[in-house]
Design a protein around this motif. Structure first.
Motif, mmCIF file in Angstrom:
data_model
loop_
_atom_site.group_PDB
_atom_site.id
_atom_site.type_symbol
_atom_site.label_atom_id
_atom_site.label_comp_id
_atom_site.label_asym_id
_atom_site.label_seq_id
_atom_site.Cartn_x
_atom_site.Cartn_y
_atom_site.Cartn_z
ATOM 1 N N VAL A 136 -11.513 106.030 77.339
ATOM 2 C CA VAL A 136 -11.334 107.007 76.271
ATOM 3 C C VAL A 136 -9.995 107.675 76.524
ATOM 4 C CG1 VAL A 136 -12.834 108.576 77.576
ATOM 5 C CG2 VAL A 136 -12.194 109.161 75.252
ATOM 6 N N THR A 138 -6.876 110.134 76.306
ATOM 7 C CA THR A 138 -6.826 111.584 76.174
ATOM 8 C C THR A 138 -6.662 111.968 74.710
ATOM 9 O OG1 THR A 138 -5.802 111.691 78.325
ATOM 10 C CG2 THR A 138 -5.634 113.650 76.951
ATOM 11 N N GLY A 139 -7.514 112.871 74.290
ATOM 12 C CA GLY A 139 -7.409 113.364 72.925
ATOM 13 C C GLY A 139 -8.325 112.659 71.949
ATOM 14 N N ALA A 141 -11.512 112.079 72.247
ATOM 15 C CA ALA A 141 -12.930 112.411 72.350
ATOM 16 C C ALA A 141 -13.383 113.293 71.186
ATOM 17 C CB ALA A 141 -13.178 113.130 73.666
ATOM 18 N N SER A 142 -14.634 113.092 70.792
ATOM 19 C CA SER A 142 -15.218 113.964 69.782
ATOM 20 C C SER A 142 -15.915 115.123 70.483
ATOM 21 C CB SER A 142 -16.229 113.182 68.954
ATOM 22 O OG SER A 142 -17.182 112.604 69.816
ATOM 23 N N ASP A 143 -16.435 116.062 69.716
ATOM 24 C CA ASP A 143 -17.069 117.224 70.339
ATOM 25 C C ASP A 143 -18.152 116.782 71.328
ATOM 26 O OD1 ASP A 143 -17.401 120.379 69.942
ATOM 27 O OD2 ASP A 143 -19.356 119.447 70.349
ATOM 28 N N ALA A 144 -18.145 117.443 72.467
ATOM 29 C CA ALA A 144 -19.022 117.015 73.562
ATOM 30 C C ALA A 144 -20.484 116.993 73.145
ATOM 31 C CB ALA A 144 -18.812 117.918 74.762
ATOM 32 N N ASN A 145 -20.893 117.917 72.315
ATOM 33 C CA ASN A 145 -22.310 117.997 71.973
ATOM 34 C C ASN A 145 -22.715 117.059 70.840
ATOM 35 O OD1 ASN A 145 -23.588 119.483 73.845
ATOM 36 N ND2 ASN A 145 -23.583 121.422 72.715
ATOM 37 N N THR A 147 -22.890 113.951 71.294
ATOM 38 C CA THR A 147 -23.648 112.891 71.969
ATOM 39 C C THR A 147 -24.649 113.517 72.920
ATOM 40 O OG1 THR A 147 -21.564 111.703 71.971
ATOM 41 C CG2 THR A 147 -23.393 110.712 73.182
ATOM 42 N N PRO A 148 -25.867 113.728 72.458
ATOM 43 C CA PRO A 148 -26.858 114.273 73.393
ATOM 44 C C PRO A 148 -27.198 113.220 74.453
ATOM 45 C CG PRO A 148 -27.716 114.218 71.135
ATOM 46 C CD PRO A 148 -26.463 113.419 71.152
ATOM 47 N N VAL A 149 -27.414 113.666 75.650
ATOM 48 C CA VAL A 149 -27.831 112.752 76.718
ATOM 49 C C VAL A 149 -29.141 113.286 77.267
ATOM 50 C CG1 VAL A 149 -27.205 111.695 78.910
ATOM 51 C CG2 VAL A 149 -25.419 112.360 77.308
ATOM 52 N N PRO A 150 -30.212 112.481 77.240
ATOM 53 C CA PRO A 150 -31.481 112.982 77.764
ATOM 54 C C PRO A 150 -31.294 113.517 79.180
ATOM 55 C CG PRO A 150 -31.761 110.820 76.774
ATOM 56 C CD PRO A 150 -30.295 111.113 76.762
ATOM 57 N N ILE A 192 -25.685 106.268 80.789
ATOM 58 C CA ILE A 192 -25.476 107.314 79.781
ATOM 59 C C ILE A 192 -24.908 106.708 78.504
ATOM 60 C CG2 ILE A 192 -25.260 109.321 81.296
ATOM 61 C CD1 ILE A 192 -22.272 108.837 81.387
ATOM 62 N N GLN A 194 -22.441 107.368 76.646
ATOM 63 C CA GLN A 194 -20.994 107.195 76.571
ATOM 64 C C GLN A 194 -20.549 105.874 77.189
ATOM 65 O OE1 GLN A 194 -22.533 109.948 77.531
ATOM 66 N NE2 GLN A 194 -21.516 111.791 76.791
#
Lengths: 257, 275, 639
Positions: A136, A138-139, A141-145, A147-150, A192, A194
């Motif tokens: 990925v 730099t730059g 990436a989408s908003d961290a939240n 992609t929920p990760v159990p 995960i 990602q």
């Protein structure tokens, strides 16, 4: 006042990679039990220097058990006999007065001795370079939240990611295999969301790079016992399964399940 | 991958795949693939060991039933196929599994040997100058490379002894009961059988646990059972297989009440039918 | 008068960075491959910068003295990383993070830099999560936050107690990806020993291969120093053994101004030293103060075991003095108070050099299991080191040097006063003022590396299209190589009687005593007379056995300690000239009636940047005036 120890040390001395090495015996007297193992070596070195002798080279840096630089086979065990502990956090109170302690470098063909107790572990970097990352830029990436990760998956992934890359697993392995190190990185990234896009490509290249440097696993479990971060053997099983899957899967149709 | 990284002393690869072979051979090119093959063939061979042991329990039913069992193996498949056809298929399968199991084991051991500076031929990597303390590796796991060849030699002896009749002049074709008692009454041979079976059981004990790892069958819910299963299987094979040499040696299995003379197959068949 | 141009963009604070990104010169994507960039250091800042720059297309060379980039000391950061995401809906915002950081820095940082840092904080979290950094999550699968270091909002993202490790591995893996792609050339076990200048511009570096001893030059269009802080000048600190100031100091000697060296941060919760051979101090995460209560016995020299001391004879001094913040006062306040009680003779432990951090109340309130789930690994680590069980016996803690806010002076583009030479991460001085907030170090290192330098480096490079890198056969390189080799030879020929570590330890004592948590005029003057004397002895009497042609850690350390001497003198000078107390710099002469730091905004609201004038004369002090248009200067109070 804390207890003091008088010790005898048999330490591996080797001038360079292509020179024969041998054990030298050193006395270490009046060692405080509160010292770490490396501080005890510091004391020996300080004495050597003041008598004009060449001090013992050993790898170390953070001295708090996280950087993975320190190594050492102490009495035939990687990082010494205390469980889940790196050499830098092994303290002299775990030894007895009068002990003879044998110190050797980590050994494997992929870990050539640089000098004395220092070995070259760059083969580990080659394994990571072969795919131990998520591509990925730099730059991008989408908003961290998004992609929920159990939580359970995230926790297991972290258990694997805790690897510090010290090489104790290879040192302890009778086969000089690097399965635990490689599977820890694969466990971290393959568990995960990602990491899914590159999961099988990564597994294939990392495993094959690993195999080009290291021996083959015979499931003794020595690596897990030596691991300062107690990485589980389960990740090795997980890697084995993912590798064969990687060979069989048609990745062009990954979306079809 | 371009390795532009410059590490001062660096370590050079010990093994490089020259070219990728076509699927599925490319799986066998990798060590993990070979472990996988070893595990699968291990399962097959383990199955054979169990069936073989269970079948041999017929010895406790006397010479006639033993003969009947041996004959039933030859007539597997009934009238559908020529006699011994299925048996030969099974035998070929077994031989194939043996070859693959041994080849992968040997080549993997060679790779591991190359991965260590100081390694000996069978014991694997003896890497350290000082005494080495093992923590997790048990006797069984460390001696796989000894028990394997022992088992191989034993199998050759076992075939020579009971299948080909090369060991004893009193060997009689088609009369396994006689052959077994004849052979195992010799204390020396009985000891060989005991020793070899202990090696076999140790091999099974580590192999059974190990194959779950190699195949990646792993789930915290049943991981504990893997060790239990390995212990149970090893125990069953140990008890089952050791009864034969031990009970023969102490005279529990004998030919005292035998009706048919050794090798008289017609008599044995009649006996069995009369049962 | 000032020679320092900070190049802060015009416009309202919230727009400065965006305006700047628009107005800087860009390098065409096809031209980026024509530029070579050297990155020294592979920690959070270095690895992230190297990865990001090479993704953009620049040709990057990375140098680290470690055996692998993954060993850099960023790995040891425990607590977390701030990000103004406001996931907790508790009123956080970029502006609040900006405000808190300027205030926490005791109004000695540049507003524009700090605001940029706060803006980029949110992108870092996204980037790291996408790289697979296993941040703590809630049961719904979304990211968890905690409040950290006394912040009034929960904005700290964390990965158990190993946030630094996981973020570094993320950056290291991004770097590994670029190395594998052939876009980055990685040099391990290679130490930078000089910056080389041609016509006043940085044109490369000289390195020494630590394994073969080979001295070599490398040229480039830009040199980026990401070499961390100088906390090891104290000898005992929470820094790794190899952390040093050498790269920054050698750049300083070549013309890079060194800013605010007296701003050092002392972390309040470290395990106290146990004997004179203690080689480093181990930090216990500050999060422990959320549940632990700090106290000392009322009586002097109380040798009873802590559990025998009744409640009535304990002094919970932070709760007593600061009723509203209690045990969560900022780091400098907590540290200074610990020093006060220990100096009074109330210290605990065998060497009387600590205070108690007691979890009895937390264990009774929440149960041992909950406490274990929060702090289990920290408690285990404490037990490994001390042999005491913190569930049963209070921990002993004492402050230790942890982070250095001072560093190489840089402008808004992160360029030092040497054109073409940049400093990022802890190595520069820019964002934390006189005191750094908890969970901000990781943020700054990654902001600089991922999101600032990759944009700002183009501003200078764009104008240099067509310039080939200077040949390493140029006299500027051969001369620099000769100097580096000369120093090596000099060290090996001294043949004295004392080890490098001995000198380092002695220097550390001086710096800790006189330029530590509390500074006085007399102490600093003493330091300025005693340090040079020790330095002189060092050059006469240090003993470095072995050769320069293979691995020789004494030789490596000697070069680093030599530079620490120079730095220590400058720290003392800087601390002496700054006649005020602010953040990590506490001058006893300047305190309020309550014993709090007393700033002098009228005379000292500026950055002190020191210019090298050669080895025989003292540095010149330059001022960069700080203006505060968006934050009101207030006196901190934690009552």
């Amino acid at each position: 006042m804390s207890k003091e120890l008088d010790l005898k040390l048999k330490i591996w001395r080797q001038e360079g990679p292509n020179v024969d090495g041998k054990f030298e015996t050193y006395e270490a007297n009046g060692i405080s039990e509160d010292m770490s193992f490396l501080e005890m070596l510091d004391v020996i070195n300080d004495n050597l220097i003041t008598t004009g002798e060449v001090p013992i080279e050993f790898d170390h840096d953070c001295r708090e058990g996280i950087c993975g630089t320190c190594s050492l086979m102490i009495n035939g065990q990687a990082h010494g006999h205390e469980k889940a502990t790196t050499t830098c956090q092994l303290h002299m109170r775990k030894f007895d007065d009068g002990d003879t302690i044998t110190v050797e470098p980590f050994r494997a063909r992929a870990f050539p001795v640089v000098k004395d107790l220092v070995v070259d572990r760059s083969a580990f970097d080659r394994i990571i370079e072969a795919g131990g990352y998520i591509s990925v830029n730099t730059g991008a990436a989408s908003d961290a939240n998004l992609t929920p990760v159990p939580k359970e998956a995230s926790d297991t992934s972290f258990d694997a990611a805790a690897c510090i890359g010290c090489g104790a697993c290879v040192a302890a392995c009778p086969n000089s295999a690097a399965q635990l190190f490689t599977s820890a990185k694969l466990g971290h990234l393959n568990l995960i969301p990602q990491g899914q896009a590159q999961r099988f490509a990564r597994t294939e290249t990392m495993v094959e790079t690993m195999e080009s440097f290291f021996g083959s696993c015979t499931n003794h479990g020595e690596c897990h016992e030596a691991c300062p971060k107690e990485i589980s053997l389960d990740f090795i099983a997980f890697m084995n399964r993912d590798y064969v899957k990687a060979k069989v899967k048609n990745r062009k149709l990954a979306g079809q399940k | 991958m371009t390795a532009t990284a410059t590490s001062p002393s660096g370590s050079t690869p010990i093994f490089q795949q020259k070219r990728q072979m076509p699927f599925p051979l490319n799986i066998y090119q990798s060590a993990i693939g070979r472990k996988w093959v070893m595990a699968l063939t291990g399962i097959g061979l383990l199955g054979f060991v169990l069936v073989h042991m269970i079948g041999n329990l017929h010895i406790y039913e006397g010479p006639a039933r033993m003969h009947e069992y041996a004959e039933s193996l030859r007539t597997l498949g009934g009238g559908l196929v020529p006699k011994t056809f299925v048996l030969w298929l099974l035998r070929l399968g077994l031989i194939g599994m043996f070859v693959l199991h041994i080849h992968s084991a040997y080549t993997l051991k060679e790779r591991s040997r190359k991965a260590s500076d100081k390694a000996d031929f069978i014991g694997g990597a003896k890497k350290y100058e000082s005494k080495r303390d093992y923590v997790a590796a048990n006797y069984a796991s460390r001696t796989m490379r000894w028990t394997g060849p022992i088992i191989l030699l034993y199998i050759i002896f076992h075939l020579a002894d009971l299948t080909w009749g090369l060991v004893s002049s009193e060997w009689a074709a088609g009369d396994p009961y006689h052959n077994v008692v004849n052979s195992l009454s010799n204390t020396f041979i009985a000891i060989i059988y005991v020793v070899a079976n202990i090696a076999l059981v140790m091999h099974i004990f580590h192999g059974t646990w190990s194959l779950f790892q190699s195949l990646g069958i792993n789930n915290p819910k049943y991981n504990k059972l893997r060790r239990n299963l390995a212990t149970a299987l090893a125990g069953i094979v140990l008890v089952g297989n050791l009864t034969f040499p031990i009970l023969t040696t102490i005279g529990f299995i004998n030919e005292d009440n035998r009706v048919c003379p050794p090798g008289d197959l017609e008599c044995l068949v009649t006996q069995a039918e009369a049962h | 008068m000032t020679v320092l141009d900070s190049k802060i963009p015009d416009g309202p604070i919230a727009d400065k960075w965006n305006n700047h990104k628009f107005s800087v010169n860009l390098v065409n994507p096809n031209n980026k491959r024509k530029f070579e960039v050297i990155v020294v250091g592979s920690g959070l800042a270095g690895a992230s910068a190297a990865a990001s720059l090479s993704e953009l297309g620049y040709k990057v060379k990375v140098f680290t003295f470690h055996d692998s980039p993954r060993r850099a000391h960023s790995i040891a950061a425990q607590g977390g990383i701030n990000g103004a995401k406001n996931y907790k809906n508790d009123g956080d915002s970029v502006h609040r993070l900006f405000y808190d950081t300027v205030k926490g820095g005791d109004y000695r940082s540049r507003e524009a830099n700090v605001h940029r840092l706060a803006q980029e904080s949110v992108n870092i979290i996204d980037q790291a999560a996408a790289q697979g950094v296993p941040f703590a999550r809630e049961y719904g699968g979304l990211l968890d936050n905690r409040s950290f270091g006394g912040a009034q909002v929960s904005r700290t993202f964390y990965a158990r107690g190993q946030t630094g490790q996981q973020l570094l591995l993320g950056a290291y893996q991004a770097l590994a990806k670029q190395v594998a792609a052939g876009a980055v050339e990685l040099h391990t076990r290679t130490e930078m020993l000089d910056v080389v200048l041609k016509d006043g511009r940085a044109c490369g570096i000289v390195t020494r291969n630590l394994v073969t001893g080979q001295v070599q030059s490398h040229s480039a269009h830009a040199v980026v120093l990401a070499t961390g802080g100088y906390g090891n000048v104290y000898y005992l600190s929470t820094n790794a053994m190899a952390c040093n100031v050498t790269a920054a100091w050698r750049a300083h000697k070549k013309g890079a101004f060194f800013a605010n060296p007296c701003y050092t941060q002392i972390h309040p919760t470290c395990i106290p030293a146990s004997d004179e051979f203690q080689s480093k101090l181990t930090l216990m995460s500050e999060s422990l103060r959320n549940d632990g209560r700090i106290w000392v016995p009322d009586g002097f020299d109380d040798s009873r075991s802590p559990n025998e001391i009744p409640e009535s004879e304990r002094d919970y001094y932070l709760e007593r003095k600061y009723p509203s913040f209690g045990n969560l006062v900022p780091r400098d306040v907590a540290s200074r108070n610990a020093k006060t009680v220990v100096d009074q003779g109330k210290g605990v432990g065998p060497l009387k050099n600590g205070v108690f951090l007691d979890f009895k109340a937390a264990v009774e309130r929440d149960g041992e299991d909950l406490v274990r789930s929060k702090y289990g690994n920290l408690f285990d680590m404490y037990e490994r080191i001390t042999g005491e069980n913190p569930y049963k016996v209070p921990m002993r803690i004492y402050p230790a040097t942890h982070y250095t806010m001072g560093g190489v002076w840089v402008d808004y583009n992160l360029m030092t006063s040497i054109p073409g030479c940049y400093a990022i991460g802890e190595a520069n001085f820019s964002d934390h003022g006189a005191n750094r907030l908890g969970a901000s170090a990781l943020m700054q290192g990654l902001a600089d590396g991922y999101f600032v330098l990759p944009y700002t480096i183009g501003d200078d490079l764009a104008g240099r299209l067509g310039d080939a890198p200077i040949s390493t056969n140029d006299p500027v390189f051969t001369q620099a190589e000769a100097e580096v080799q000369g120093q090596t030879d000099r060290f090996l020929s001294i043949g004295g009687t004392r080890s490098v570590d001995w000198f380092h330890r002695e220097l550390g004592h001086l710096v800790w005593d006189y330029i530590g948590m509390e500074r006085t005029k007399e102490g600093l003057e003493k330091a300025l007379s005693e340090i040079p004397a020790l330095e002189e002895e060092f050059w006469k009497n240090v003993c470095i056995p072995g050769s320069g042609a293979n691995l020789n850690s004494s030789l490596e350390k000697a070069g680093r300690v030599a530079d620490f001497f120079g730095l220590a003198k400058l720290m003392a000078k800087d601390a002496l000239d700054r006649e005020e107390s602010c953040g990590g710099h506490f001058r006893s002469e300047h305190q309020t009636e309550d014993g709090e730091a007393q700033r002098d905004d009228e005379n000292f609201a500026h950055v002190a940047a020191w210019e090298w004038n050669g080895p025989d004369s003292i540095q010149t002090r330059h001022k960069e005036e700080l203006t505060f248009d968006n934050v009101a200067l207030t006196q901190r109070s934690y009552k």
